[in-house]
Design an enzyme around this catalytic site. Sequence first.
Site, PDB file in Angstrom:
ATOM      1  CD  GLU A  35     -27.534 -27.243  -1.230  1.00 57.11           C
ATOM      2  OE1 GLU A  35     -26.319 -27.019  -1.086  1.00 57.11           O
ATOM      3  OE2 GLU A  35     -27.996 -28.312  -1.658  1.00 57.11           O
ATOM      4  CD  GLN A 108     -45.162 -32.099  14.158  1.00 54.54           C
ATOM      5  OE1 GLN A 108     -45.070 -33.183  13.594  1.00 54.54           O
ATOM      6  NE2 GLN A 108     -45.040 -30.956  13.509  1.00 54.54           N
ATOM      7  CG  HIS A 140     -46.088 -28.784  24.942  1.00 54.88           C
ATOM      8  ND1 HIS A 140     -46.927 -27.860  25.523  1.00 54.88           N
ATOM      9  CD2 HIS A 140     -46.858 -29.847  24.610  1.00 54.88           C
ATOM     10  CE1 HIS A 140     -48.161 -28.340  25.544  1.00 54.88           C
ATOM     11  NE2 HIS A 140     -48.144 -29.538  24.991  1.00 54.88           N
ATOM     12  CE  LYS A 204     -55.154 -26.004  24.522  1.00 58.00           C
ATOM     13  NZ  LYS A 204     -53.902 -25.290  24.243  1.00 58.00           N
ATOM     14  NE  ARG A 206     -54.185 -27.003  19.878  1.00 59.35           N
ATOM     15  CZ  ARG A 206     -54.019 -25.726  19.546  1.00 59.35           C
ATOM     16  NH1 ARG A 206     -54.535 -25.265  18.411  1.00 59.35           N
ATOM     17  NH2 ARG A 206     -53.370 -24.905  20.336  1.00 59.35           N
TER      18      ARG A 206
HETATM   19  C1  R5P Z   1     -50.585 -26.488  24.245  1.00 58.97           C
HETATM   20  O1  R5P Z   1     -51.019 -27.253  25.096  1.00 58.97           O
HETATM   21  C2  R5P Z   1     -49.693 -25.341  24.599  1.00 58.97           C
HETATM   22  O2  R5P Z   1     -49.487 -25.256  25.962  1.00 58.97           O
HETATM   23  C3  R5P Z   1     -50.240 -24.024  24.096  1.00 58.97           C
HETATM   24  O3  R5P Z   1     -51.446 -23.725  24.783  1.00 58.97           O
HETATM   25  C4  R5P Z   1     -50.537 -24.053  22.626  1.00 58.97           C
HETATM   26  O4  R5P Z   1     -49.528 -24.706  21.934  1.00 58.97           O
HETATM   27  C5  R5P Z   1     -50.707 -22.651  22.095  1.00 58.97           C
HETATM   28  O5  R5P Z   1     -50.955 -22.716  20.719  1.00 58.97           O
HETATM   29  P1  R5P Z   1     -51.876 -21.661  20.008  1.00 58.97           P
HETATM   30  O6  R5P Z   1     -51.360 -20.292  20.360  1.00 58.97           O
HETATM   31  O7  R5P Z   1     -51.725 -21.971  18.553  1.00 58.97           O
HETATM   32  O8  R5P Z   1     -53.280 -21.857  20.466  1.00 58.97           O
END
Ligand code: R5P
Length: 302
Positions: A35, A108, A140, A204, A206
Amino acid sequence: MIISGAASQALAAALARELEEPLARAEYDRFPDGELLAAVPDLADSGGDSGKGGEDINTNTKTDRAIIVASTISSDAHLELLQLQDAAREAGVSEVVTVLPYMGYARQDKAFDAGHPISARAVARAISSTTDRVLTVTPHEEAVCEFFEPTATAIDAADRLAEPLPDDLTDPVFLSPDAGAIDLAETVRDAYGDGSGETDYFEKVRHSGTEVEITPSDVDVTGRDVVVADDIIATGSTMSEAVGVLQERGVGRVFVTCVHPLLASNAVTKLSQAGVEAIYGTDTIERQQSAVSVAPSIAAEL
Ligand code: R5P
């Protein structure tokens, strides 16, 4: 009085200098069971509820406010922040201001599936319980501020990202790796300041935590220096894919810049292998790549 979380000591010191406020010496200990105990002996604890209040180091006058600067880059950093807030409240300071240079879990910001939490809201609620005001830098999504109960302000530090860039960029292009960060790329272009510089963004998709697919934009990058700007580099997957696309198109030098240089795991290696000349970030996360301080931007809000 400025109080720092363990991960934000350089930024807290820079902020103390900007504001000309005393910097408290926090102590970060761990018990044998694992802790944490983060404490601030400089907050002369006169018993909180007894109403005597905290005393300002150096001056021995009653402390008006405690500004706690703590990037929540880990679960330990979250816990430590809650302890520092509680210590300040217990000492009876009149205002507890929480500065989250980097707010962990901010990405998140929705439930991804049935039965999932909104983690950003969960941590915001915990942080809200012992603070009068919250400041955070380039989250973000700005909407994350609504998860806090006291007033929470998002500070835009993107203009600081132009500072470390070389002065001699050739016919520069300022790109963002996705549509969400185009404002940031435009801010960096404007702050770079020679009036030229095209901006554009990639598309992009993901596929997983470390796999992203980047579709190039139409802008001609042949022989031109490119700055790719984003709010955060975490695993480096987004940036390295974007830079890979640029290299296939005969780009000149490539620089990557971000507000939050999380640079987890092998991100630096990925970017280096992709041919990035330099990585720049701010001190919201204290890394070797933290070339510029957001202290003046935070000070301006305080
Ligand atoms: C997501 O939309 C953020 O703007 C970043 O592009 C993202 O979180 C970057 O994460 P990573 O470096 O893991 O690709």
